[in-house]
Design an enzyme around this catalytic site. Structure first.
Site, PDB file in Angstrom:
ATOM      1  N   CYS A  27      82.526  27.179   2.002  1.00  0.00           N
ATOM      2  CA  CYS A  27      83.825  27.759   2.389  1.00  0.00           C
ATOM      3  C   CYS A  27      84.527  28.390   1.177  1.00  0.00           C
ATOM      4  O   CYS A  27      85.015  27.672   0.308  1.00  0.00           O
ATOM      5  CB  CYS A  27      84.676  26.657   3.020  1.00  0.00           C
ATOM      6  N   CYS A  30      88.142  27.401   0.710  1.00  0.00           N
ATOM      7  CA  CYS A  30      88.208  26.029   0.199  1.00  0.00           C
ATOM      8  C   CYS A  30      88.085  26.025  -1.317  1.00  0.00           C
ATOM      9  O   CYS A  30      88.816  25.310  -2.012  1.00  0.00           O
ATOM     10  CB  CYS A  30      87.093  25.176   0.801  1.00  0.00           C
TER      11      CYS A  30
END
Length: 115
Positions: A27, A30
């Site tokens: 991600c 993230c």
């Protein structure tokens, strides 16, 4: 930043305030959030949980998108935020969520501080 797993998750969130980042290694948002969370550790302890490795915990808290950050206190979620935002936004959200949690004595009753 402390890495959580299924064995220690409930114990980790059972104490005082803990900000948990629900993330995955693939991600990109993230990864972009990591420096902001590192700065937030000056305000509140921060840990993270890899949702690919522990999907059941993410499902327990209705984590449908990542990154999702949930503030826990006394074992209960007291606020959540989905996506990446500027640090100032996190600062304001945390201040409000922590104050609301203190006013309500903590716990699930104050889990309305979602953004």
């Amino acid at each position: 930043m402390r890495e959580l797993d299924a064995a220690g998750f409930d114990e980790a969130v059972a104490g005082g305030a803990l900000l948990v980042d629900f993330w995955a290694p693939w991600c990109r948002p993230c990864k972009a959030l990591e420096p902001i969370l590192a700065e937030l550790e000056a305000t509140v302890p921060v840990a993270r949980l890899n949702v690919d490795d522990h999907p059941g915990i993410g499902a327990r808290y209705d984590v449908l998108s990542i990154p999702t950050v949930i503030l826990f206190s006394g074992g209960s979620p007291v606020g959540s935020m989905v996506g990446i935002r500027p640090k100032a936004h996190f600062d304001e959200w945390l201040t409000e969520a922590l104050a609301r949690d203190a006013d309500h004595g903590g716990g699930a009753d104050s889990f309305d501080a979602s953004v």
